[in-house]
Design an enzyme around this catalytic site. Structure first.
Site, short mmCIF file in Angstrom:
data_model
loop_
_atom_site.label_atom_id
_atom_site.label_comp_id
_atom_site.label_asym_id
_atom_site.label_seq_id
_atom_site.Cartn_x
_atom_site.Cartn_y
_atom_site.Cartn_z
N HIS A 71 35.28 -16.55 22.65
CA HIS A 71 34.81 -17.80 23.25
C HIS A 71 33.60 -18.30 22.48
O HIS A 71 32.78 -17.49 22.03
CB HIS A 71 34.43 -17.57 24.73
N ASP A 128 41.65 -17.59 29.85
CA ASP A 128 43.08 -17.80 29.63
C ASP A 128 43.88 -16.51 29.64
O ASP A 128 45.09 -16.52 29.88
CB ASP A 128 43.30 -18.51 28.28
#
Ligand code: CMC
Length: 390
Positions: A273, A327
Protein backbone atom coordinates in the site's frame (compact mmCIF):
# COMPACT_ATOMS: atom_id res chain seq x y z
CA UNK A 1 32.62 27.96 6.87
CA UNK A 2 29.36 26.30 5.88
CA UNK A 3 27.16 27.71 3.19
CA UNK A 4 23.49 28.04 4.03
CA UNK A 5 21.33 26.29 1.43
CA UNK A 6 18.39 28.44 0.40
CA UNK A 7 15.03 26.77 1.00
CA UNK A 8 13.63 25.59 -2.32
CA UNK A 9 11.07 27.95 -3.73
CA UNK A 10 8.44 27.19 -6.32
CA UNK A 11 7.07 23.79 -7.27
CA UNK A 12 8.81 20.59 -6.17
CA UNK A 13 8.79 17.50 -8.40
CA UNK A 14 7.10 14.71 -6.43
CA UNK A 15 6.48 11.71 -8.67
CA UNK A 16 3.23 9.98 -7.71
CA UNK A 17 2.53 12.87 -5.26
CA UNK A 18 3.47 10.56 -2.38
CA UNK A 19 4.90 13.46 -0.35
CA UNK A 20 2.34 16.06 -1.30
CA UNK A 21 -0.60 17.11 0.85
CA UNK A 22 -3.12 18.36 -1.69
CA UNK A 23 -6.35 18.73 0.32
CA UNK A 24 -7.77 18.98 3.83
CA UNK A 25 -10.36 16.55 5.14
CA UNK A 26 -12.20 15.83 8.38
CA UNK A 27 -13.47 12.48 7.19
CA UNK A 28 -10.73 9.90 7.53
CA UNK A 29 -7.35 9.79 9.22
CA UNK A 30 -4.65 7.27 8.33
CA UNK A 31 -1.44 6.52 10.20
CA UNK A 32 0.27 4.27 7.69
CA UNK A 33 3.21 3.46 9.98
CA UNK A 34 1.02 2.27 12.87
CA UNK A 35 -1.77 0.81 10.74
CA UNK A 36 -4.51 3.13 12.01
CA UNK A 37 -7.63 4.23 10.14
CA UNK A 38 -10.26 6.44 11.76
CA UNK A 39 -13.43 7.93 10.33
CA UNK A 40 -13.92 11.28 12.07
CA UNK A 41 -11.72 10.07 14.92
CA UNK A 42 -13.50 6.72 15.42
CA UNK A 43 -11.39 3.60 14.91
CA UNK A 44 -12.42 1.59 11.83
CA UNK A 45 -12.56 -1.59 13.90
CA UNK A 46 -15.16 -0.07 16.28
CA UNK A 47 -17.23 1.05 13.30
CA UNK A 48 -17.04 -2.32 11.55
CA UNK A 49 -18.15 -4.07 14.73
CA UNK A 50 -20.87 -1.67 15.85
CA UNK A 51 -22.02 0.65 13.07
CA UNK A 52 -24.00 0.28 9.86
CA UNK A 53 -23.21 1.63 6.40
CA UNK A 54 -25.98 4.23 6.64
CA UNK A 55 -24.71 5.45 10.02
CA UNK A 56 -21.18 5.59 8.59
CA UNK A 57 -22.43 7.69 5.67
CA UNK A 58 -24.03 10.09 8.16
CA UNK A 59 -20.79 10.22 10.15
CA UNK A 60 -18.68 10.98 7.08
CA UNK A 61 -21.03 13.61 5.71
CA UNK A 62 -21.75 15.37 9.02
CA UNK A 63 -18.57 14.64 10.96
CA UNK A 64 -20.49 13.27 13.94
CA UNK A 65 -22.59 10.23 14.78
CA UNK A 66 -26.33 10.74 14.25
CA UNK A 67 -29.06 10.69 16.88
CA UNK A 68 -31.72 8.04 16.18
CA UNK A 69 -34.13 10.42 14.43
CA UNK A 70 -31.31 11.79 12.26
CA UNK A 71 -30.28 8.29 11.21
CA UNK A 72 -33.92 7.39 10.49
CA UNK A 73 -34.27 10.52 8.33
CA UNK A 74 -31.13 9.69 6.31
CA UNK A 75 -32.28 6.09 5.81
CA UNK A 76 -35.72 7.24 4.60
CA UNK A 77 -34.16 9.81 2.28
CA UNK A 78 -31.86 7.15 0.78
CA UNK A 79 -34.68 4.62 0.44
CA UNK A 80 -36.80 7.21 -1.37
CA UNK A 81 -34.00 7.49 -3.95
CA UNK A 82 -33.24 3.76 -4.53
CA UNK A 83 -35.27 3.58 -7.76
CA UNK A 84 -33.73 4.54 -11.10
CA UNK A 85 -35.57 6.04 -14.09
CA UNK A 86 -37.13 3.64 -16.63
CA UNK A 87 -34.84 5.13 -19.27
CA UNK A 88 -31.85 3.82 -17.28
CA UNK A 89 -33.34 0.31 -17.16
CA UNK A 90 -33.75 0.59 -20.95
CA UNK A 91 -30.14 1.69 -21.24
CA UNK A 92 -28.98 -1.34 -19.21
CA UNK A 93 -30.95 -3.58 -21.60
CA UNK A 94 -28.99 -2.08 -24.50
CA UNK A 95 -25.60 -3.03 -23.00
CA UNK A 96 -23.68 -6.03 -24.38
CA UNK A 97 -24.00 -8.94 -21.97
CA UNK A 98 -20.25 -9.33 -21.89
CA UNK A 99 -19.62 -5.67 -21.01
CA UNK A 100 -16.95 -5.09 -18.35
CA UNK A 101 -19.01 -4.25 -15.22
CA UNK A 102 -16.92 -1.18 -14.36
CA UNK A 103 -17.46 0.17 -17.90
CA UNK A 104 -21.18 -0.37 -17.41
CA UNK A 105 -21.15 1.29 -13.99
CA UNK A 106 -19.13 4.28 -15.17
CA UNK A 107 -21.54 4.80 -18.08
CA UNK A 108 -24.64 4.44 -15.91
CA UNK A 109 -23.40 6.81 -13.19
CA UNK A 110 -22.77 9.37 -15.90
CA UNK A 111 -26.20 8.75 -17.47
CA UNK A 112 -28.00 9.38 -14.16
CA UNK A 113 -27.08 13.06 -14.56
CA UNK A 114 -29.46 13.25 -17.53
CA UNK A 115 -32.31 12.63 -15.11
CA UNK A 116 -31.34 14.98 -12.27
CA UNK A 117 -32.30 18.63 -12.50
CA UNK A 118 -29.68 19.45 -9.85
CA UNK A 119 -26.84 18.12 -11.97
CA UNK A 120 -25.88 21.09 -14.10
CA UNK A 121 -22.83 22.47 -12.37
CA UNK A 122 -21.60 23.11 -8.85
CA UNK A 123 -21.54 26.28 -6.85
CA UNK A 124 -19.76 27.02 -3.61
CA UNK A 125 -22.74 28.98 -2.25
CA UNK A 126 -24.87 27.45 0.55
CA UNK A 127 -27.58 26.57 -2.00
CA UNK A 128 -24.93 25.08 -4.31
CA UNK A 129 -23.65 22.90 -1.46
CA UNK A 130 -27.21 21.78 -0.67
CA UNK A 131 -27.65 20.82 -4.32
CA UNK A 132 -24.38 18.83 -4.22
CA UNK A 133 -25.65 17.01 -1.11
CA UNK A 134 -28.91 16.09 -2.87
CA UNK A 135 -26.92 14.71 -5.82
CA UNK A 136 -24.66 12.79 -3.41
CA UNK A 137 -27.64 11.17 -1.71
CA UNK A 138 -29.13 10.09 -5.04
CA UNK A 139 -25.83 8.64 -6.23
CA UNK A 140 -25.28 6.60 -3.06
CA UNK A 141 -28.91 5.38 -3.14
CA UNK A 142 -29.04 4.47 -6.84
CA UNK A 143 -25.61 2.90 -7.40
CA UNK A 144 -26.62 -0.49 -5.89
CA UNK A 145 -29.66 -0.58 -8.21
CA UNK A 146 -27.41 0.06 -11.22
CA UNK A 147 -24.91 -2.67 -10.31
CA UNK A 148 -27.43 -5.35 -9.32
CA UNK A 149 -29.62 -4.84 -12.36
CA UNK A 150 -26.70 -4.73 -14.77
CA UNK A 151 -25.67 -8.10 -13.33
CA UNK A 152 -29.20 -9.45 -13.81
CA UNK A 153 -29.30 -8.18 -17.39
CA UNK A 154 -26.08 -9.94 -18.34
CA UNK A 155 -27.32 -13.16 -16.76
CA UNK A 156 -30.51 -12.89 -18.87
CA UNK A 157 -32.66 -12.45 -15.75
CA UNK A 158 -35.55 -9.98 -15.34
CA UNK A 159 -34.85 -6.78 -13.44
CA UNK A 160 -35.63 -6.67 -9.72
CA UNK A 161 -36.79 -3.26 -8.52
CA UNK A 162 -35.36 -1.95 -5.24
CA UNK A 163 -37.30 -2.56 -2.04
CA UNK A 164 -37.61 0.63 -0.03
CA UNK A 165 -38.18 -1.24 3.22
CA UNK A 166 -34.60 -2.61 3.18
CA UNK A 167 -31.29 -1.08 4.18
CA UNK A 168 -28.69 -0.62 1.44
CA UNK A 169 -26.88 -3.95 1.94
CA UNK A 170 -30.09 -6.02 2.14
CA UNK A 171 -31.61 -4.17 -0.80
CA UNK A 172 -28.53 -4.80 -2.96
CA UNK A 173 -28.48 -8.55 -2.30
CA UNK A 174 -32.27 -8.66 -2.78
CA UNK A 175 -31.95 -7.11 -6.25
CA UNK A 176 -28.86 -9.13 -7.16
CA UNK A 177 -30.29 -12.54 -6.25
CA UNK A 178 -34.05 -11.91 -6.39
CA UNK A 179 -34.44 -13.20 -2.84
CA UNK A 180 -34.05 -11.67 0.61
CA UNK A 181 -30.58 -12.45 2.01
CA UNK A 182 -30.04 -13.98 5.42
CA UNK A 183 -29.21 -11.47 8.16
CA UNK A 184 -25.65 -12.81 8.29
CA UNK A 185 -25.11 -12.25 4.55
CA UNK A 186 -26.56 -8.74 4.66
CA UNK A 187 -24.44 -7.89 7.69
CA UNK A 188 -21.35 -9.25 5.90
CA UNK A 189 -21.92 -6.90 3.00
CA UNK A 190 -22.74 -4.04 5.37
CA UNK A 191 -19.33 -4.50 7.04
CA UNK A 192 -17.55 -4.43 3.67
CA UNK A 193 -19.41 -1.23 2.80
CA UNK A 194 -18.29 0.39 6.08
CA UNK A 195 -14.66 -0.64 5.60
CA UNK A 196 -14.40 0.68 2.03
CA UNK A 197 -16.35 3.93 2.50
CA UNK A 198 -13.46 6.38 2.77
CA UNK A 199 -9.70 6.36 2.75
CA UNK A 200 -8.04 9.75 2.67
CA UNK A 201 -6.85 11.13 -0.64
CA UNK A 202 -6.59 7.85 -2.54
CA UNK A 203 -6.37 8.03 -6.34
CA UNK A 204 -10.10 7.93 -7.12
CA UNK A 205 -10.97 10.41 -4.35
CA UNK A 206 -8.28 12.75 -5.61
CA UNK A 207 -9.66 12.39 -9.13
CA UNK A 208 -13.17 13.23 -7.86
CA UNK A 209 -11.87 16.31 -6.04
CA UNK A 210 -9.98 17.47 -9.13
CA UNK A 211 -13.19 17.25 -11.15
CA UNK A 212 -15.49 18.97 -8.65
CA UNK A 213 -12.87 21.69 -8.04
CA UNK A 214 -13.47 22.90 -11.60
CA UNK A 215 -17.10 23.45 -10.46
CA UNK A 216 -18.25 20.60 -12.65
CA UNK A 217 -21.13 18.55 -11.21
CA UNK A 218 -21.28 15.65 -8.77
CA UNK A 219 -22.11 13.08 -11.49
CA UNK A 220 -19.05 14.10 -13.49
CA UNK A 221 -16.91 13.80 -10.36
CA UNK A 222 -18.31 10.33 -9.53
CA UNK A 223 -17.84 9.21 -13.15
CA UNK A 224 -14.19 10.29 -12.97
CA UNK A 225 -13.79 8.43 -9.70
CA UNK A 226 -15.34 5.18 -10.97
CA UNK A 227 -12.95 5.26 -13.95
CA UNK A 228 -9.98 5.82 -11.66
CA UNK A 229 -11.00 3.10 -9.20
CA UNK A 230 -11.15 0.57 -12.04
CA UNK A 231 -7.36 0.23 -12.37
CA UNK A 232 -5.65 -2.90 -10.98
CA UNK A 233 -3.32 -0.82 -8.82
CA UNK A 234 -6.36 0.64 -7.04
CA UNK A 235 -9.86 -0.86 -6.71
CA UNK A 236 -9.29 -3.50 -9.38
CA UNK A 237 -6.91 -5.41 -7.11
CA UNK A 238 -9.68 -7.34 -5.30
CA UNK A 239 -10.71 -8.98 -8.58
CA UNK A 240 -7.08 -9.82 -9.28
CA UNK A 241 -6.81 -11.48 -5.86
CA UNK A 242 -9.73 -13.78 -6.65
CA UNK A 243 -8.29 -14.57 -10.08
CA UNK A 244 -4.98 -15.42 -8.36
CA UNK A 245 -6.73 -17.70 -5.84
CA UNK A 246 -8.49 -19.49 -8.71
CA UNK A 247 -5.23 -19.81 -10.60
CA UNK A 248 -3.43 -21.27 -7.57
CA UNK A 249 -6.29 -23.73 -7.16
CA UNK A 250 -4.91 -25.90 -4.31
CA UNK A 251 -3.05 -25.63 -1.00
CA UNK A 252 -0.06 -27.55 -2.46
CA UNK A 253 0.30 -25.02 -5.25
CA UNK A 254 0.37 -21.96 -2.94
CA UNK A 255 4.06 -22.13 -2.09
CA UNK A 256 5.51 -22.69 -5.61
CA UNK A 257 3.14 -20.10 -7.04
CA UNK A 258 3.86 -17.32 -4.53
CA UNK A 259 7.59 -18.02 -4.25
CA UNK A 260 7.84 -18.07 -8.06
CA UNK A 261 6.18 -14.68 -8.28
CA UNK A 262 8.43 -13.24 -5.59
CA UNK A 263 11.54 -14.60 -7.32
CA UNK A 264 10.45 -13.05 -10.62
CA UNK A 265 9.79 -9.79 -8.71
CA UNK A 266 6.14 -9.83 -9.77
CA UNK A 267 3.43 -8.15 -7.69
CA UNK A 268 1.27 -10.28 -5.43
CA UNK A 269 -2.13 -8.64 -5.68
CA UNK A 270 -3.77 -7.62 -2.41
CA UNK A 271 -0.42 -6.78 -0.80
CA UNK A 272 1.37 -3.49 -0.33
CA UNK A 273 0.00 0.00 0.00
CA UNK A 274 1.20 3.48 -0.77
CA UNK A 275 0.33 4.65 2.77
CA UNK A 276 0.30 1.57 5.03
CA UNK A 277 3.68 0.15 5.88
CA UNK A 278 2.02 -1.93 8.61
CA UNK A 279 -1.00 -4.27 8.53
CA UNK A 280 -3.90 -2.48 6.82
CA UNK A 281 -6.40 -2.08 9.70
CA UNK A 282 -9.28 -2.82 7.31
CA UNK A 283 -7.65 -6.16 6.52
CA UNK A 284 -7.36 -7.04 10.23
CA UNK A 285 -11.11 -7.15 10.73
CA UNK A 286 -11.85 -8.52 7.27
CA UNK A 287 -9.51 -11.43 7.92
CA UNK A 288 -11.51 -12.46 11.00
CA UNK A 289 -14.74 -11.93 9.13
CA UNK A 290 -13.57 -13.76 5.99
CA UNK A 291 -12.74 -16.81 8.12
CA UNK A 292 -16.20 -16.82 9.65
CA UNK A 293 -18.11 -16.39 6.40
CA UNK A 294 -15.85 -18.89 4.60
CA UNK A 295 -16.63 -21.45 7.32
CA UNK A 296 -20.37 -20.70 7.19
CA UNK A 297 -20.52 -21.03 3.40
CA UNK A 298 -18.25 -24.07 2.97
CA UNK A 299 -15.36 -22.06 1.50
CA UNK A 300 -12.80 -22.56 4.27
CA UNK A 301 -10.23 -23.83 1.75
CA UNK A 302 -10.21 -20.40 0.10
CA UNK A 303 -9.53 -18.72 3.44
CA UNK A 304 -6.80 -21.21 4.31
CA UNK A 305 -5.10 -20.66 0.95
CA UNK A 306 -5.23 -16.90 1.56
CA UNK A 307 -3.71 -17.34 5.00
CA UNK A 308 -0.90 -19.44 3.55
CA UNK A 309 -0.18 -16.82 0.87
CA UNK A 310 -0.08 -14.18 3.60
CA UNK A 311 2.44 -16.21 5.61
CA UNK A 312 4.82 -16.59 2.64
CA UNK A 313 4.58 -12.94 1.57
CA UNK A 314 5.08 -11.68 5.14
CA UNK A 315 8.14 -13.90 5.64
CA UNK A 316 9.68 -12.42 2.49
CA UNK A 317 8.42 -8.85 2.54
CA UNK A 318 7.20 -7.70 5.98
CA UNK A 319 10.55 -6.01 6.66
CA UNK A 320 9.92 -3.96 3.50
CA UNK A 321 6.48 -2.88 4.76
CA UNK A 322 4.49 -5.19 2.47
CA UNK A 323 1.39 -6.47 4.29
CA UNK A 324 -2.08 -7.55 3.14
CA UNK A 325 -4.27 -4.61 2.14
CA UNK A 326 -8.07 -4.32 2.25
CA UNK A 327 -8.43 -6.07 -1.09
CA UNK A 328 -6.78 -9.31 0.01
CA UNK A 329 -9.47 -10.66 2.35
CA UNK A 330 -12.33 -8.77 0.72
CA UNK A 331 -11.90 -11.10 -2.26
CA UNK A 332 -12.73 -14.18 -0.13
CA UNK A 333 -15.54 -12.28 1.62
CA UNK A 334 -17.25 -11.16 -1.59
CA UNK A 335 -16.85 -14.62 -3.11
CA UNK A 336 -18.53 -16.15 -0.05
CA UNK A 337 -21.36 -13.60 -0.35
CA UNK A 338 -22.03 -15.08 -3.80
CA UNK A 339 -20.81 -12.02 -5.70
CA UNK A 340 -19.17 -12.73 -9.06
CA UNK A 341 -15.46 -11.92 -9.27
CA UNK A 342 -15.83 -9.30 -12.00
CA UNK A 343 -18.33 -7.38 -9.82
CA UNK A 344 -15.86 -6.91 -6.93
CA UNK A 345 -14.61 -3.51 -8.05
CA UNK A 346 -18.20 -2.35 -8.52
CA UNK A 347 -18.80 -3.33 -4.87
CA UNK A 348 -15.88 -1.15 -3.87
CA UNK A 349 -17.35 1.72 -5.94
CA UNK A 350 -20.77 1.26 -4.35
CA UNK A 351 -19.30 1.86 -0.92
CA UNK A 352 -16.68 4.48 -1.84
CA UNK A 353 -19.35 6.60 -3.56
CA UNK A 354 -20.13 8.00 -0.10
CA UNK A 355 -16.49 8.91 0.54
CA UNK A 356 -16.05 10.43 -2.91
CA UNK A 357 -19.20 12.51 -2.50
CA UNK A 358 -18.21 13.65 1.00
CA UNK A 359 -14.81 14.76 -0.28
CA UNK A 360 -16.47 16.69 -3.12
CA UNK A 361 -18.68 18.51 -0.63
CA UNK A 362 -15.59 19.34 1.49
CA UNK A 363 -13.88 20.57 -1.68
CA UNK A 364 -16.80 22.84 -2.58
CA UNK A 365 -16.89 24.23 0.95
CA UNK A 366 -13.32 25.53 0.57
CA UNK A 367 -12.65 25.35 -3.12
CA UNK A 368 -9.56 26.12 -5.13
CA UNK A 369 -8.90 24.78 -8.62
CA UNK A 370 -6.48 21.83 -8.38
CA UNK A 371 -3.85 22.40 -11.01
CA UNK A 372 -0.33 21.05 -10.39
CA UNK A 373 2.49 21.56 -12.86
CA UNK A 374 4.41 19.13 -15.05
CA UNK A 375 8.21 18.97 -15.27
CA UNK A 376 8.96 19.51 -18.92
CA UNK A 377 11.56 17.04 -20.24
CA UNK A 378 11.33 17.78 -23.95
CA UNK A 379 13.43 19.90 -26.29
CA UNK A 380 13.32 23.68 -26.71
CA UNK A 381 13.63 25.92 -29.73
CA UNK A 382 12.90 23.01 -32.05
CA UNK A 383 12.38 23.99 -35.69
CA UNK A 384 9.01 23.42 -37.36
CA UNK A 385 9.91 21.04 -40.19
CA UNK A 386 7.66 21.14 -43.20
CA UNK A 387 5.84 17.89 -44.01
CA UNK A 388 7.87 17.16 -47.15
CA UNK A 389 11.19 17.38 -45.22
CA UNK A 390 10.30 15.05 -42.30
N1 CMC B 1 3.95 -7.71 -4.18
C1 CMC B 1 5.28 -7.78 -4.23
N2 CMC B 1 6.08 -6.73 -4.07
C2 CMC B 1 5.50 -5.54 -3.85
C3 CMC B 1 4.12 -5.39 -3.78
C4 CMC B 1 3.34 -6.55 -3.96
N3 CMC B 1 1.99 -6.49 -3.93
N4 CMC B 1 3.81 -4.11 -3.57
C5 CMC B 1 4.98 -3.46 -3.51
N5 CMC B 1 5.99 -4.32 -3.68
C6 CMC B 1 7.41 -3.99 -3.71
C7 CMC B 1 7.74 -3.27 -5.01
O1 CMC B 1 8.06 -4.20 -6.03
C8 CMC B 1 8.88 -2.39 -4.60
O2 CMC B 1 10.05 -3.19 -4.52
P1 CMC B 1 11.49 -2.58 -4.91
O3 CMC B 1 11.74 -1.47 -3.91
O4 CMC B 1 12.39 -3.75 -4.78
O5 CMC B 1 11.34 -2.07 -6.32
C9 CMC B 1 8.52 -1.98 -3.18
O6 CMC B 1 7.66 -3.03 -2.69
C10 CMC B 1 7.79 -0.63 -3.09
O7 CMC B 1 6.65 -0.69 -3.93
P2 CMC B 1 6.09 0.52 -4.77
O8 CMC B 1 5.44 -0.01 -6.02
O9 CMC B 1 7.13 1.58 -4.93
O10 CMC B 1 5.01 1.11 -3.81
P3 CMC B 1 3.85 2.10 -4.23
O11 CMC B 1 3.52 2.86 -3.02
O12 CMC B 1 4.16 2.84 -5.47
O13 CMC B 1 2.69 1.05 -4.62
C11 CMC B 1 0.81 -0.31 -4.60
C12 CMC B 1 1.64 0.72 -3.82
C13 CMC B 1 -0.50 -0.56 -3.87
C14 CMC B 1 0.48 0.23 -6.00
C15 CMC B 1 1.63 -1.62 -4.71
O14 CMC B 1 1.90 -2.11 -3.43
C16 CMC B 1 0.91 -2.67 -5.55
O15 CMC B 1 0.98 -2.62 -6.79
N6 CMC B 1 0.20 -3.64 -4.89
C17 CMC B 1 -0.55 -4.64 -5.61
C18 CMC B 1 -1.87 -4.06 -6.06
C19 CMC B 1 -2.84 -3.87 -4.91
O16 CMC B 1 -3.03 -4.75 -4.10
N7 CMC B 1 -3.49 -2.69 -4.88
C20 CMC B 1 -4.52 -2.37 -3.90
C21 CMC B 1 -4.13 -1.25 -2.99
S1 CMC B 1 -5.21 -1.13 -1.56
C22 CMC B 1 -6.72 -0.68 -2.19
C23 CMC B 1 -6.74 0.70 -2.67
O17 CMC B 1 -6.51 1.62 -1.87
O18 CMC B 1 -7.05 0.90 -3.84
Amino acid sequence: MTTMQAAPTGPIFDKGLANTIAAETQMSFIDGGKGVLEYVGIDIDALARNSTYEETVYLLWNCRLPKQHELDALKSALQAEYEIPDAIYDMIKSFPRDAVPMHALRTLVSALALHDADAESSETTPSGIESAKRQALRLVAKTPTLIANFDRHRAGKPFVRPDKSFDIATNFLWMLNGEKPTEAMARGLDICLILHADHGLNASTFAARVTIATLSDMYSAMTTAVGTLKGPLHGGANEEVMIMLDEIGSMENVEPFVKGKLERKELIMGFGHRVYKAYDPRATYLKTFAKQIATDTGNLRLFEMSQKIEGIVLAAKADKGIFPNVDFYSATTYHCLGIKTDLFTCMFAMSRMSGWAGHCIEQLQDNRLIRPQAKYNGPHAAPYVAMAQR
